[in-house]
Motif scaffolding. Structure first.
Motif, mmCIF file in Angstrom:
data_model
loop_
_atom_site.group_PDB
_atom_site.id
_atom_site.type_symbol
_atom_site.label_atom_id
_atom_site.label_comp_id
_atom_site.label_asym_id
_atom_site.label_seq_id
_atom_site.Cartn_x
_atom_site.Cartn_y
_atom_site.Cartn_z
ATOM 1 N N ASP A 124 6.091 -10.680 -15.279
ATOM 2 C CA ASP A 124 6.843 -11.934 -15.369
ATOM 3 C C ASP A 124 7.905 -12.038 -14.274
ATOM 4 O OD1 ASP A 124 8.681 -10.067 -16.172
ATOM 5 O OD2 ASP A 124 9.094 -10.975 -18.121
ATOM 6 N N GLY A 125 7.910 -11.060 -13.338
ATOM 7 C CA GLY A 125 8.865 -11.082 -12.239
ATOM 8 C C GLY A 125 10.180 -10.387 -12.531
ATOM 9 N N SER A 126 10.321 -9.790 -13.702
ATOM 10 C CA SER A 126 11.582 -9.146 -14.076
ATOM 11 C C SER A 126 11.559 -7.657 -13.763
ATOM 12 C CB SER A 126 11.846 -9.343 -15.569
ATOM 13 O OG SER A 126 10.856 -8.660 -16.335
ATOM 14 N N ALA A 127 12.764 -7.063 -13.778
ATOM 15 C CA ALA A 127 12.940 -5.606 -13.708
ATOM 16 C C ALA A 127 12.339 -5.001 -12.436
ATOM 17 C CB ALA A 127 12.357 -4.939 -14.955
ATOM 18 N N PHE A 128 12.536 -5.686 -11.311
ATOM 19 C CA PHE A 128 12.083 -5.107 -10.043
ATOM 20 C C PHE A 128 12.869 -3.833 -9.747
ATOM 21 C CE2 PHE A 128 12.969 -4.470 -5.535
ATOM 22 C CZ PHE A 128 11.688 -4.343 -5.026
ATOM 23 N N ALA A 129 12.173 -2.790 -9.256
ATOM 24 C CA ALA A 129 12.845 -1.545 -8.888
ATOM 25 C C ALA A 129 12.040 -0.828 -7.814
ATOM 26 C CB ALA A 129 13.006 -0.639 -10.109
ATOM 27 N N ARG A 130 12.762 -0.136 -6.946
ATOM 28 C CA ARG A 130 12.114 0.743 -5.969
ATOM 29 C C ARG A 130 11.954 2.126 -6.590
ATOM 30 N NH1 ARG A 130 15.288 0.872 -0.521
ATOM 31 N NH2 ARG A 130 13.623 2.336 -0.030
ATOM 32 N N ILE A 131 10.738 2.604 -6.625
ATOM 33 C CA ILE A 131 10.474 3.944 -7.160
ATOM 34 C C ILE A 131 10.838 5.006 -6.133
ATOM 35 C CG2 ILE A 131 8.627 5.478 -7.953
ATOM 36 C CD1 ILE A 131 7.276 3.019 -9.144
ATOM 37 N N THR A 132 10.551 4.736 -4.866
ATOM 38 C CA THR A 132 10.955 5.637 -3.781
ATOM 39 C C THR A 132 12.136 4.982 -3.085
ATOM 40 O OG1 THR A 132 9.291 4.608 -2.346
ATOM 41 C CG2 THR A 132 8.671 6.639 -3.479
ATOM 42 N N ASP A 133 13.323 5.324 -3.526
ATOM 43 C CA ASP A 133 14.532 4.648 -3.064
ATOM 44 C C ASP A 133 15.184 5.473 -1.959
ATOM 45 O OD1 ASP A 133 16.546 2.869 -2.801
ATOM 46 O OD2 ASP A 133 17.576 3.379 -4.657
ATOM 47 N N ASP A 134 14.533 5.499 -0.786
ATOM 48 C CA ASP A 134 15.055 6.234 0.361
ATOM 49 C C ASP A 134 14.698 5.469 1.623
ATOM 50 O OD1 ASP A 134 12.335 6.826 0.999
ATOM 51 O OD2 ASP A 134 12.397 8.612 -0.247
ATOM 52 N N ALA A 135 15.003 6.045 2.778
ATOM 53 C CA ALA A 135 14.767 5.360 4.049
ATOM 54 C C ALA A 135 13.506 5.842 4.742
ATOM 55 C CB ALA A 135 15.974 5.548 4.971
ATOM 56 N N LEU A 136 12.625 6.537 4.021
ATOM 57 C CA LEU A 136 11.403 7.064 4.609
ATOM 58 C C LEU A 136 10.258 6.072 4.450
ATOM 59 C CD1 LEU A 136 11.642 10.708 3.219
ATOM 60 C CD2 LEU A 136 12.300 9.908 5.504
ATOM 61 N N ASP A 137 9.189 6.296 5.212
ATOM 62 C CA ASP A 137 7.960 5.510 5.069
ATOM 63 C C ASP A 137 7.029 6.260 4.139
ATOM 64 O OD1 ASP A 137 6.067 3.370 5.861
ATOM 65 O OD2 ASP A 137 4.947 5.049 6.689
ATOM 66 N N HIS A 138 6.496 5.563 3.153
ATOM 67 C CA HIS A 138 5.673 6.207 2.128
ATOM 68 C C HIS A 138 4.230 5.721 2.224
ATOM 69 C CE1 HIS A 138 8.949 8.135 -0.185
ATOM 70 N NE2 HIS A 138 9.673 7.171 0.380
ATOM 71 N N VAL A 139 3.336 6.669 2.486
ATOM 72 C CA VAL A 139 1.899 6.405 2.495
ATOM 73 C C VAL A 139 1.344 6.963 1.192
ATOM 74 C CG1 VAL A 139 -0.289 6.813 3.656
ATOM 75 C CG2 VAL A 139 1.806 6.507 5.002
ATOM 76 N N VAL A 140 0.730 6.098 0.382
ATOM 77 C CA VAL A 140 0.360 6.445 -0.989
ATOM 78 C C VAL A 140 -1.150 6.477 -1.150
ATOM 79 C CG1 VAL A 140 0.486 5.684 -3.395
ATOM 80 C CG2 VAL A 140 2.497 5.531 -1.924
ATOM 81 N N THR A 141 -1.633 7.475 -1.887
ATOM 82 C CA THR A 141 -3.039 7.581 -2.239
ATOM 83 C C THR A 141 -3.151 7.631 -3.752
ATOM 84 O OG1 THR A 141 -3.425 8.882 -0.235
ATOM 85 C CG2 THR A 141 -5.172 8.853 -1.881
ATOM 86 N N VAL A 142 -4.012 6.783 -4.307
ATOM 87 C CA VAL A 142 -4.251 6.781 -5.752
ATOM 88 C C VAL A 142 -5.750 6.906 -5.994
ATOM 89 C CG1 VAL A 142 -2.217 5.425 -6.352
ATOM 90 C CG2 VAL A 142 -4.352 4.255 -5.804
ATOM 91 N N ALA A 143 -6.085 7.436 -7.156
ATOM 92 C CA ALA A 143 -7.485 7.453 -7.561
ATOM 93 C C ALA A 143 -7.928 6.034 -7.891
ATOM 94 C CB ALA A 143 -7.666 8.350 -8.781
ATOM 95 N N ASP A 144 -9.187 5.740 -7.631
ATOM 96 C CA ASP A 144 -9.743 4.432 -7.970
ATOM 97 C C ASP A 144 -9.710 4.272 -9.486
ATOM 98 O OD1 ASP A 144 -11.465 2.289 -8.588
ATOM 99 O OD2 ASP A 144 -12.583 2.578 -6.732
ATOM 100 N N ASP A 145 -8.941 3.282 -9.964
ATOM 101 C CA ASP A 145 -8.763 3.163 -11.409
ATOM 102 C C ASP A 145 -10.040 2.744 -12.133
ATOM 103 O OD1 ASP A 145 -8.815 0.607 -10.441
ATOM 104 O OD2 ASP A 145 -7.053 -0.094 -11.524
ATOM 105 N N ARG A 146 -11.034 2.224 -11.411
ATOM 106 C CA ARG A 146 -12.287 1.873 -12.060
ATOM 107 C C ARG A 146 -13.148 3.110 -12.300
ATOM 108 N NH1 ARG A 146 -13.409 -2.697 -7.679
ATOM 109 N NH2 ARG A 146 -12.399 -1.029 -6.514
ATOM 110 N N GLU A 147 -13.035 4.094 -11.397
ATOM 111 C CA GLU A 147 -13.836 5.305 -11.534
ATOM 112 C C GLU A 147 -13.064 6.427 -12.212
ATOM 113 O OE1 GLU A 147 -16.763 8.083 -8.745
ATOM 114 O OE2 GLU A 147 -15.597 6.458 -7.866
ATOM 115 N N TYR A 148 -11.751 6.445 -11.991
ATOM 116 C CA TYR A 148 -10.915 7.516 -12.525
ATOM 117 C C TYR A 148 -9.692 6.926 -13.231
ATOM 118 C CZ TYR A 148 -13.584 10.279 -9.140
ATOM 119 O OH TYR A 148 -14.575 10.867 -8.411
#
Length: 765
Positions: free
Chosen positions: A415-439
């Motif tokens: 609904d657009g509420s409660a925005f937050a940064r999970i990685t709250d630093d000045a670095l660049d974050h490259v993220v890898t996640v498992a495919d939620d349809r397969e895993y």
């Protein structure tokens, strides 16, 4: 002055993608998910070879995936070959029960982890590059001729899924213009694996029938075929901007066991660049009840989400967005759409407010339900949607004051509420996640690699609150610095040519840098607009691998993203719309060079060269023609010098459809009456991505104008010069050393770089 030592250092840096882990240890982690995504394996270099690790995020553990010493001894006993446990002779493993399987010494092996006995495996290795296995690993689909076939992975039985495929009207193939046929021949593959997506229950595949029967046919002549025979002609379907006929994709659903073929009851999709299935513009609903896909008209000023019934072929439009310029589901052409279909609604990426943000729509009616994210920043990737908690997790750029390109992991309520940064630093974050349809279980955590251009990455596993569950790797760059004299590059910010807009780039200091000296400068160009030249993370190679080797030769190297490139606001990206002639806004590059040199007196702006490959080759030649007072020397490799004879999927997307006058402005061959400095043109004879005619047309007009230039046409070479990379780059280095340094290059010649799976993986990942 470039010496043998400079060339040897440049050679080491050029070879980095071919030998990952040799100079930098622990900088890349590529998970292989297992146990339903609850755990994963990865391989990491130890400087001599690879070690294989097993990670259990829930338990917070990271340990060897097997006993490397016992496996080495077992493999040595079985093969009769010496095996070093610190340098195992394979780069990847597959799990088979309580055993691992791998390729070594030209054979396929299985090694049990109970008794550590290795023996030749009896079955076809999993991961056949020409097959696409089902999620339940019971079947695989492959291309035979122009049709798709299925194979049982238990007994090897094969059967046809389609029977009416024909030349230029085949199933599961992408457009020939981007199929890399020359490169595939070189590495011994007959074709790419078919473009298809399995249904979640492993019973059906979504694919398409490609229709290129009416597409323009072009030709390449191979002067010296490998068999030693007479010159050979290779024909290719390749549309040009403005052509009436483009490649088309008719979506089809194939039932693997029942043998039925259900065709979409809709007009075929335009497919000038990528297969819609391979590019993930078409995908299955999580329960397999529907297929969703995106479609656009040729002018790209509308984007529609469609629903396809896989049982009947019926197609219905869910929602449509229109715009004054192209409407994109992602600013980066090579990244998947930022769209997610949920149970009752759609998360939809839109730039209608000037930034790339998420909006919600009703899945049944297409009615808007509200904007989810907002602000002067951009959503880059949807990572996870927790529908039960009504939360979406995503990466966003523009939230770090130091650098608007750095990515942060964020969360917000639907609904657009409660925005937050999970990685709250000045670095660049490259993220890898498992495919939620397969895993689906793998979505409880993510793999996070955090770095900057001068801060080596630290890779950790985090939960969705940001808590670190286990640290995986801290990159070690000691050997990189000690072996090559490498120093960290500098991320900079300057003003664009308009004097107002901030633009960003990376500066590489020359090997053995002495601030009391003055150094020639190379602008290492790539103009976009579909990708960036540089990234805000460590090793920001972007489009090409040339900046570090050029700096090792003794040049100051600059790489930057001018206006018109992606990753920021809609207006910043649209600065290139209808203005490909500006080559990523070369005026911004000229302005940047002057600002950088103002407080860096060691940058000699009387000795500036342009260097680029593909679109960068076009930009390098254009820099020489448009800004001869700045660029005195240029190297243009595989340049797309005339939009009128190039892929419409690129030209029409960024210069507009039905705009021949606009396309004509990019034509470098029409500008050869202008002053031209020292220019080297390089092209592969068998380049099927940007045909050699681009460079030869420019060369012909330069000859007619009486201009002096150098031309290197490389026999048999494809677009990337992959199997002659060291030869081509050395010729370029020699040219720049002669023309910008005014010295004779050393006699040292770098060794050829072998074409192997690691090099291919690094270049085309």
């Amino acid at each position: 002055m470039s010496t043998t030592q400079h060339y040897q250092a440049a050679e080491q840096l050029l070879r980095r993608p071919a030998r990952p882990g040799e100079l930098v240890v622990g900088d890349k982690v590529r998970p292989q998910w297992t146990d339903g995504g609850a755990r994963f394996r990865y391989a990491v270099s130890n400087g001599a070879g690879r070690r294989f690790m097993l990670v259990d995020p829930a338990a917070g553990t990271r340990e060897p995936a097997f006993d490397h010493t016992r496996l080495a001894a077992a493999l040595a006993a079985a093969s009769g070959q010496p095996v070093d446990p610190e340098a195992l002779p394979f780069t990847a493993v597959e799990t088979a029960g309580n055993a691992v399987e791998f390729v070594a010494f030209g054979a396929y092996w299985r090694c049990g982890l109970d008794d550590y006995v290795c023996e030749p495996a009896e079955f076809t290795p999993p991961g056949n590059p020409l097959e696409v296995p089902s999620p339940d690993r019971k079947h695989a689909v492959f291309l035979r001729g122009h049709d798709l076939w299925a194979r049982s992975l238990s007994d090897g039985r094969e059967w046809a899924l389609t029977t009416d495929g024909a030349p230029d009207h085949a199933y599961g193939s992408g457009p020939a213009s981007t199929g890399n046929a020359t490169l595939l021949r070189k590495i011994g593959l007959p074709h790419l694996p078919p473009a298809l997506a399995w249904s979640p229950d492993s019973t059906k595949v979504l694919t398409h029938r490609t229709d290129e029967r009416a597409v323009r046919r072009t030709h390449l002549v191979e002067a010296a075929p490998a068999d030693g025979g007479a010159p050979r002609t290779h024909s290719q379907r390749y549309a040009y901007a403005g052509d009436e006929h483009l490649p088309l994709a008719e979506l089809v659903v194939l039932d693997v066991t029942a043998g039925t073929v259900v065709r979409a009851q809709a007009e075929p999709l335009l497919m000038p660049v990528f297969s819609p299935v391979a590019a993930r513009w078409a995908w299955w609903a999580p329960d397999g009840s529907a297929v969703y896909y995106l479609g656009r008209p040729r002018d790209l000023r509308a984007l529609t989400l469609y629903r396809l019934d896989p049982a009947t072929g019926e197609v219905a439009a869910v929602l449509t967005e229109t715009g004054e310029t192209r409407v994109e589901p992602n600013q980066f052409m090579t990244e998947p759409p930022i769209v997610r279909v949920l149970a009752d609604e759609v998360l939809w990426y839109s730039q209608r407010d000037g930034w790339g943000h998420l909006h919600r729509y009703d899945l049944r009616t297409g009615a808007p339900l509200g904007q989810v994210t907002s602000g002067p920043w951009a959503v880059r990737q949807i990572l996870r949607v927790d529908e039960a908690e009504r939360v979406v997790y995503f990466t966003a750029s523009g939230l770090v004051d130091e650098d608007p390109y750095r990515r942060s992991v964020c969360r917000v309520g639907l609904d657009g509420s409660a925005f937050a940064r999970i990685t709250d630093d000045a670095l660049d974050h490259v993220v890898t996640v498992a495919d939620d349809r397969e895993y689906p279980d793998g979505q409880e955590y993510f793999v996070d690699s955090a770095s900057t251009v001068d801060t080596p990455p630290v890779t950790r596993v985090r939960d969705w609150s940001g808590r670190v569950l286990v640290e995986l790797e801290r990159a070690d760059i000691g050997k990189l610095a000690a072996t090559t004299g490498w120093t960290p590059p500098e991320r900079f910010r300057v003003k664009a040519a308009d004097g107002v807009t901030d633009i960003y780039g990376v500066l590489y200091r020359p090997r053995g840098f002495d601030p009391a000296e003055r150094y020639p400068v190379v602008d290492n160009l790539y103009p976009g607009p579909q990708v960036n030249r540089v990234a805000p993370c460590f090793d920001p190679g972007g489009m090409g691998m040339d900046a570090e080797p050029l700096a090792a030769l003794g040049f100051v190297v600059v790489a930057l993203d001018g206006r018109g490139t992606p990753g920021r606001s809609k207006s910043f990206h649209d600065a290139s719309y209808g203005r490909l002639v500006g080559a990523g806004c070369l005026a911004d590059h000229v302005a940047a060079l002057r600002q950088l040199a103002a407080d860096r007196p060691w940058m000699d702006l009387d000795r500036v060269g342009a260097f680029g490959h593909s679109g960068g080759g076009f930009a390098a030649a254009r820099a020489m023609l448009d800004f001869p007072g700045t660029y005195r020397t240029g190297v243009a490799l595989s340049g797309s010098h005339d939009a009128r004879f190039f892929n419409p999927g690129f030209v029409e997307a960024y210069d507009g459809a039905d705009a021949p006058e606009v396309w004509a402005r990019t034509a470098g061959p029409d500008l050869t009456d202008r002053p031209v400095g020292k220019l080297l043109l390089v092209h592969g004879e068998m380049d099927d991505q940007v045909h050699p005619q681009h460079t030869l047309r420019l060369a012909e007009r330069l000859l007619a104008a009486g201009k002096d230039f150098e031309l290197l046409l490389v026999p048999g070479a494809e677009h990337t010069f992959l199997d002659c990379l060291a030869f081509v780059r050395t010729r370029c280095w020699d040219f720049l050393v002669r023309e910008l340094m005014g010295t004779r290059p050393p006699a040292y010649r770098p060794a050829p770089i072998a074409v192997g799976p690691e090099l291919l993986g690094e270049m085309f990942a």
